[in-house]
Write an enzyme that holds these catalytic residues in place. Structure first.
Site, mmCIF file in Angstrom:
data_model
loop_
_atom_site.group_PDB
_atom_site.id
_atom_site.type_symbol
_atom_site.label_atom_id
_atom_site.label_comp_id
_atom_site.label_asym_id
_atom_site.label_seq_id
_atom_site.Cartn_x
_atom_site.Cartn_y
_atom_site.Cartn_z
ATOM 1 N NE ARG A 115 -3.796 -1.687 2.473
ATOM 2 C CZ ARG A 115 -5.321 -1.713 2.206
ATOM 3 N NH1 ARG A 115 -5.514 -0.387 2.072
ATOM 4 N NH2 ARG A 115 -6.272 -2.401 1.925
ATOM 5 C CE1 TYR A 221 -0.988 -8.697 -1.261
ATOM 6 C CE2 TYR A 221 -3.067 -10.092 -0.513
ATOM 7 C CZ TYR A 221 -2.196 -9.068 -0.340
ATOM 8 O OH TYR A 221 -2.747 -7.674 -0.095
ATOM 9 C CG ASP A 293 -13.650 2.439 2.156
ATOM 10 O OD1 ASP A 293 -13.844 1.573 1.209
ATOM 11 O OD2 ASP A 293 -12.878 2.045 3.002
#
Ligand SMILES: Cc1cc2nc3c(=O)[nH]c(=O)nc-3n(C[C@H](O)[C@H](O)[C@H](O)COP(=O)(O)OP(=O)(O)OC[C@H]3O[C@@H](n4cnc5c(N)ncnc54)[C@H](O)[C@@H]3O)c2cc1C
Length: 401
Positions: A115, A221, A293
């Site tokens: 991120r 991952y 969001d």
């Protein structure tokens, strides 16, 4: 101390509240079309939590169009497949191939990225596109008078703009000005961890792997050119804050060795309680609009929250071109109409995703007979059967007209 990157009096065409992935993407998408955009972020620094993010082709197609995808891919990893395993037995249930056939079908790759790397790429892209960015500014409320929106900050500073875009996240204060709802607690909490490859239990460095089990799941991952491993463990919680080690140990007690072996690598000092909100059809009123969001928070099981914020950004920027205002100069967009048009285009799709994410979470966390039936069904699926995800990854987005 506020860090303002402009000496101008604070009057802007577009004021974006929130400098997360959604806010920065929206600022960039508008700035590259010539809009004057200013971003306010309440944190002292721009940044993101140091964990991974999955970007599906519905988002990477847009990043590609904007010239950002190559930077994201260079910082991230292109996994070859997504694998679902039963968390109790470790048995593979199904896989989704992400190779050439997938990329051709969706005209873009599936990417996993840290991120903070994505956030840095977006900050740099915003700066290059002329967006001004300001930290340490917490917005309290917005009022519109005539063709001007006034944004009041907690420190008393007031901004004028033609439009205010609320990208202030799940707990959005600006949403409260439009919708009188509260976030809904799903009863689950997420723990995250990022560790160097080699220090975690053996990891498939070519895949996103999800172990799904009764009341819990774990996702793993690779990140940063396969130097790091991202871990997310989600478990049912009875506590309002998450109670760390004991709820993880309890929740994953029945899981296979691989899953339990990864638990010590999770951060214990921070948890993310899993909230969403029910879909609503009111994201805009006059010169205030919600996106990301703040407009449509969803549980993370489909890994689509940030992808949808990226779609929002694209749709808004395209629609702004189509709704010219009557004024000259910077106020050349009819913002109230543009915001309503964006809501109209986007709300049905994001509502479907909000609902589907809940159902997918329940499916992942099933127990007893439901779990056995789910496993039977998943095991008969072909790895290149994309029918059930076409609506998410494909181009019927309401986004790419
Ligand atoms: C465990 C987990 C895993 C996830 N995995 C994925 C995934 O793989 N793929 C995916 O697409 N999505 C994923 N998501 C969802 C994704 O993280 C969010 O949908 C996305 O980050 C939302 O971006 P946003 O910019 O709308 O909001 P946020 O990221 O919440 O940003 C809001 C920003 O606004 C600022 N702010 C808030 N209030 C104010 C104020 N009053 N004034 C000024 N600034 C303010 C905040 O400081 C923050 O920087 C996941 C979520 C979780 C919890």
């Amino acid at each position: 101390m506020s860090h303002m990157e402009s000496n101008e009096v604070p009057h802007h065409e577009v004021l974006v509240v929130g400098g997360g992935i959604g806010g920065l993407t929206t600022a960039f998408a508008l700035a590259r079309k010539g809009h004057r955009v200013h971003v306010l972020e309440r944190a002292p620094e721009f940044g993101e939590v140091g964990a991974g993010l999955q970007l599906a082709p519905n988002a990477t197609r847009l990043l590609d169009r904007w010239g950002l995808l190559e930077h994201v891919v260079a910082a991230g990893v292109l996994p070859s497949r997504i694998i679902l395993k039963d968390a109790l037995t470790g048995v593979e249930l199904t896989r989704l191939e992400l190779g050439e056939g997938f990329r051709e079908r969706y005209r873009a790759p599936y990417v996993v990225v840290h991120r903070s790397d994505l956030h840095r790429i977006l900050v740099e892209a915003c700066r290059a596109a002329g967006v001004s960015l300001e930290t340490d500014r917490e917005v309290e409320r917005v009022d519109a008078v005539g063709d001007t929106a006034f944004t009041y900050c907690t420190d008393g500073v007031v901004y004028e703009s033609s439009v205010v875009l609320g990208l202030d996240g799940l707990m959005s204060g600006l949403r409260a000005e439009l919708v009188g709802d509260e976030p809904v607690d799903s009863g689950y909490v997420a723990y995250r961890g990022v560790v160097p490859v080699g220090s975690a239990t053996s990891v498939d460095l070519d895949a996103v792997v999800a172990w799904i089990g009764p009341g819990c799941h774990m996702v793993q991952y690779p990140l940063r050119q396969r130097e790091l491993v991202n871990l997310v463990a989600v478990v049912q919680t009875a506590s309002a804050e998450g109670d760390g080690l004991s709820e993880l140990e309890r929740g994953f007690a029945q899981c296979c060795d691989h899953v339990r072996g990864a638990l010590p690598h999770l951060w214990r000092d921070r948890q993310w309680l899993m909230y969403d909100r029910p879909p609503v059809g009111r994201w805009a009123d006059g010169r205030l609009g919600l996106l990301g969001d703040a407009a449509h928070p969803m549980l993370q099981y489909l890994a689509q929250g940030a992808c949808q914020a990226i779609e929002d950004a694209h749709v808004l920027a395209e629609l702004a071109d189509r709704h010219p205002g009557t004024e000259t100069g910077a106020r050349r967009v009819d913002w109230p109409v543009t915001l309503l048009a964006a809501q109209h285009v986007r709300a049905p799709r994001t509502a479907r995703l909000q609902r589907a994410a809940r159902v997918w979470g329940e499916t992942w966390h099933a127990s007893g007979l439901t779990r056995l039936l789910r496993n039977e069904l998943l095991m008969t699926r072909s790895p290149d059967d994309y029918r059930h995800i076409d609506w998410i990854y494909g181009e019927a987005l309401g986004a790419e007209s």
